[in-house]
Design an enzyme around this catalytic site. Structure first.
Site: not given
Ligand SMILES: Nc1ncnc2c1ncn2[C@@H]1O[C@H](COP(=O)(O)OP(=O)(O)OP(=O)(O)O)[C@@H](O)[C@H]1O
Length: 336
Positions: A21, A23, A25, A142
């Site tokens: 996945g 997000g 950043f 969040d």
């Molecule tokens: N431990 C994990 N195991 C499997 N999938 C994960 C895990 N952590 C995150 N993911 C996948 O990655 C996606 C993005 O993760 P996360 O929400 O932590 O990061 P982000 O949205 O990039 O964070 P930020 O808000 O700091 O930019 C999640 O929605 C999920 O689909």
């Protein structure tokens, strides 16, 4: 996937085998530990993005993850390390995707709607995880379906794990005032962005939105129009007519989505509510007490996490900097 197509450096301890996945950043990849063969998730945060508030948020994210991840309803952190381009957080791999995928996304159409019993089970795990966070002094800020992972492999009923602590905040940090979060989940007091707010009551609101979606399969408020919160009581979407939900669940929803934060319950009051208490897994409530009395923890971990993030921010060419620095997060963090 070969190292050539990988975000992880070729000499990293982990070899990227897929993408999970991304997000605003960061990108989260699936990777294999070259030493043990264990599959993990690695969150890669671009070093160049660690400017202004982001630096502080990432320090908090890593430190709180380390301190809270002994809990089964919070994703476990293994270690944080640097590559020449990224700050990386290796974590437990949770296989089932996000709750968003389960309830509102593509996957939801392939499954029958959640039963009220399953909705309550998932909600119970969310609240038990958030109660643990709150009792350690940390608010999430969040809470949303996209930040909740469903672990469907290990148990008869899926487990739920909070995964993204990017906006988490401790009681000891400065008073919460920043408008952070996601439009469809924002509490009314966060939208009035100049006010100080109680971050734990903001989590109660977010968990109320999650409960509504679990019960009714739709968001209660129209996303991307935060101004509706001024009169959200009137504008909450009516539940689908064919969905029968008992009065206890509706009562809990009404207080969790109370417009005034003071009228919302604490996590403990949610736990004490009769609808929550019904059908509760044995041992679920003693777990938090047990974990809170454990005295492992490493008081210097916060300093080492802080040094790692500061090193990640350095973009010069001084090769003496600890590019390969690693901080073990499994030890856990002492309560501040
Ligand atoms: N431990 C994990 N195991 C499997 N999938 C994960 C895990 N952590 C995150 N993911 C996948 O990655 C996606 C993005 O993760 P996360 O929400 O932590 O990061 P982000 O949205 O990039 O964070 P930020 O808000 O700091 O930019 C999640 O929605 C999920 O689909």
């Amino acid at each position: 996937m070969t190292d050539a197509g990988s975000l992880l450096a070729g000499d990293s301890r982990y070899q990227q085998v897929g993408t999970l996945g991304s997000g605003a950043f960061s990108t989260v990849v699936r990777a294999r530990d070259r030493q043990t063969g264990e599959e993990v998730a690695v969150k890669l945060i671009q070093r160049g993005s660690l400017v202004a508030d982001r630096r502080l948020y990432v320090k908090r994210e890593v430190a709180y993850l380390a301190g809270l991840s002994s809990h089964p309803c919070i994703v476990s952190a293994h270690e944080a390390f640097l590559t020449s381009t990224h700050l990386c957080i290796a974590m437990e791999l949770v296989e089932g995707g996000t709750l968003f995928h389960w309830v509102l996304g593509q996957g939801a159409r392939e499954r029958p709607p959640l039963s009220v019993a399953d909705a309550r089970w998932l909600f119970q795990m969310l609240i038990i995880g958030l109660d643990f966070m709150h009792r350690r002094g940390v608010a999430n800020r969040d809470v949303k379906l996209e930040n909740l992972l469903v672990d469907s492999k290990t148990a008869q009923r899926p487990l739920l794990k909070v995964c993204d602590l990017s906006y988490s905040k401790h009681d000891a940090d400065s008073a919460a005032q920043t408008m952070v979060g996601t439009a469809a989940y924002l509490a009314p007091e966060v939208v009035r962005w100049s006010e100080h707010y109680d971050a734990k009551k903001v989590d109660v609101w977010g968990a109320g939105i999650v409960l509504y979606v679990l019960l009714y399969g739709q968001l209660p408020f129209e996303p991307s129009r935060p101004d509706i919160f001024a009169e959200h009581d009137e504008r909450r979407r009516p539940p689908p007519p064919d969905r029968q939900v008992d009065a206890g669940a509706e009562e809990l929803l009404a207080i969790m989505l109370a417009r005034h934060p003071a009228q919302r319950p604490t996590m403990q009051q949610i736990i004490d509510h009769p609808w929550f208490q019904a059908d509760l897994p044995p041992g679920a409530l003693t777990l938090n007490d047990e974990l809170l009395t454990r005295t492992v923890d490493d008081p210097s971990l916060a300093d080492r996490v802080s040094a790692l993030v500061d090193a990640a921010c350095y973009t010069g060419t001084d090769h003496h900097l600890p590019d390969r620095m690693t901080v073990n997060l499994r030890a856990g963090l002492a309560p501040p």
